[in-house]
Design a protein around this motif. Structure first.
Motif, mmCIF file in Angstrom:
data_model
loop_
_atom_site.group_PDB
_atom_site.id
_atom_site.type_symbol
_atom_site.label_atom_id
_atom_site.label_comp_id
_atom_site.label_asym_id
_atom_site.label_seq_id
_atom_site.Cartn_x
_atom_site.Cartn_y
_atom_site.Cartn_z
ATOM 1 N N SER A 152 0.890 -1.209 -0.012
ATOM 2 C CA SER A 152 -0.065 -0.049 0.051
ATOM 3 C C SER A 152 1.107 1.305 0.102
ATOM 4 N N SER A 190 -2.094 -1.221 -3.608
ATOM 5 C CA SER A 190 -3.186 -0.186 -3.372
ATOM 6 C C SER A 190 -2.603 1.154 -3.066
ATOM 7 N N HIS A 219 -6.563 -1.316 -5.649
ATOM 8 C CA HIS A 219 -7.428 -0.847 -4.406
ATOM 9 C C HIS A 219 -6.914 0.512 -4.314
ATOM 10 N N SER A 221 -7.904 4.071 -1.645
ATOM 11 C CA SER A 221 -8.087 4.392 -0.471
ATOM 12 C C SER A 221 -8.172 6.140 -0.663
ATOM 13 N N ASN A 273 -12.849 3.282 0.893
ATOM 14 C CA ASN A 273 -11.889 2.355 0.210
ATOM 15 C C ASN A 273 -12.737 1.581 -1.078
ATOM 16 N N ALA A 275 -12.231 -1.035 -4.503
ATOM 17 C CA ALA A 275 -11.557 -2.205 -5.071
ATOM 18 C C ALA A 275 -11.840 -2.437 -6.452
ATOM 19 N N SER A 282 -9.317 -5.151 1.036
ATOM 20 C CA SER A 282 -8.219 -5.117 2.114
ATOM 21 C C SER A 282 -8.639 -6.065 3.249
#
Length: 407
Positions: A152, A190, A219, A221, A273, A275, A282
């Motif tokens: 990440s 991510s 992904h 965030s 979040n 994806a 996650s």
């Protein structure tokens, strides 16, 4: 992980948990969080328990991996002696700080400690956070070879001026390169973004979202900037040097991100979040939101097992002293009562796309659902099927929804 620890009962030196912690444990996943409290520089907005080299005072980064491994072995023994059923770790997450300031061999040795003492479940998710300027292709290959499955990256923004306000030191042009290296190593990727930085315009934010999507991560965030008391940013705002974040603008930024991510094939699965599919969510963070168990390793790390929550001493030197003496590094502990656990269940589970079963709400909470539907905050169709699921407007007002469901 905020730098200020709660006030609660002292944690016992032997770390043993009450019998209630074992109840239902076989039905819950176990995750391991490893806090690596080192940063090259301290970002002005950050309130996490982190230390630069000049702040360590009596602790050395080079010694940390073995100290963390000692706590992992201690954790396995405490769980066993407390009667908690043995479960291999479903997820392991290295956070910070900047875990990748340590040599890859140190991260590997800490992961091996988890593997040897607790075990890793088949297909376990193993993640590390990383700054884009703290890794190269070889480092990422070494992580993958050690058993890491996911990385990440703290991208935060693609706009240099915004990064300077946040005091982030990486070059935004490096992000596509490190993402490519991670993918070549076979790691899921991510990207973490922050929106609402003082001086950041909606166009700036759009530039960052588009730049992140061009990297084709698995992904993403996106977190609204929160001004934490005691940080440099809070002092700058108090002195009038920087404007406060604009909440209305932050809402516009959230909607822009949700639109563009949705158009690019990403699905939201938690308020902050998204994806590409369920397989790239996650799993470690889902464990938090679903109320599973986790052991937090390292200075200031928080743990939760069966309604018992505790946190470690903050400073790396104090932490080292405790673990090297064979004692628990725990600073404080609390056992949550039924009411608190029920409230936290609503607080966390309502944030995820899969929703909160209405059956777990008290009568007042269930009666509030109709009003939340009328206000456009909860999906009506899902509610008819017994689930409280937030609309996009509800995601923007998630805290208000929780207050009404728990009144």
């Amino acid at each position: 992980m905020p730098s200020t620890l709660p006030i609660a009962d002292p944690a016992p030196a032997d770390g043993l948990l009450p019998p209630t912690a074992a109840e239902g444990a076989a039905m819950r996943d176990l995750g391991v969080y490893v806090h690596v409290p080192f940063c090259r520089v301290r970002c002005g907005y950050c309130d996490f328990n982190t230390y630069t080299a000049t702040e360590l005072r009596g602790a050395r980064q080079a010694d940390y991996a073995e100290q963390a491994a000692i706590e992992v072995r201690f954790a396995a023994e405490v769980l066993k002696r407390s009667g908690v059923p043995a479960r291999p770790a479903a997820t392991v997450f290295f956070g910070g700080g900047t875990p990748t300031l340590l040599p890859s061999g140190d991260l590997s040795s800490m992961l091996n400690a988890v593997r040897d003492a607790i075990g890793l479940a088949p297909g376990a998710e193993v993640t590390t956070e990383a700054n884009p300027d703290s890794v190269d292709a070889r480092y990422l290959d070494e992580l993958a070879a050690a058993g890491f499955t996911r990385v990440s990256f703290g991208m935060q923004s693609a706009v240099p001026r915004v990064l300077r306000t946040l005091e982030r030191t990486h070059d935004p042009e490096r992000v596509p390169q490190v993402v490519s290296w991670a993918k070549d190593a076979g790691l899921q990727v991510s990207l973490d973004l922050i929106y609402g930085t003082p001086g950041e315009s909606l166009d700036d934010w759009a530039t960052s979202v588009d730049a992140a999507l061009e990297c084709r991560p698995d992904h993403l965030s996106a977190y609204a900037l929160i001004v934490e008391d005691g940080t440099k940013l809070a002092r700058q705002i108090r002195r009038g040097e920087i404007a406060e974040p604009d909440e209305d603008l932050q809402a516009d930024m959230y909607e822009l991100a949700d639109d563009r991510l949705g158009s690019a094939g990403f699905e939201w699965y938690e308020v902050s979040n998204w994806a590409t599919d369920a397989a790239h969510r996650s799993r470690h963070n889902l464990g938090y939101w679903l109320g599973h168990d986790w052991w937090g390793v390292g200075p200031g790390a928080h743990s939760h097992v069966g309604g018992v929550r505790w946190w470690n001493v903050k400073h790396p030197a104090a932490y080292a002293q405790r673990v090297l003496a064979g004692d628990s590094p725990g600073a404080g502990r609390e056992t949550l009562d039924a009411g608190t656990r029920a409230f936290e269940d609503v607080l966390l589970r309502v944030r995820i796309r899969d929703g909160l079963p209405t059956e777990v709400l008290n009568p007042t909470g269930r009666s509030a659902v109709a009003g939340l539907i009328a206000d456009g905050l909860v999906d009506a169709k899902a509610a008819l099927h017994g689930s409280v699921e937030l609309t996009r407007a509800g995601r923007l007002l998630a805290d208000a929804v929780v207050r009404r469901l728990t009144a």
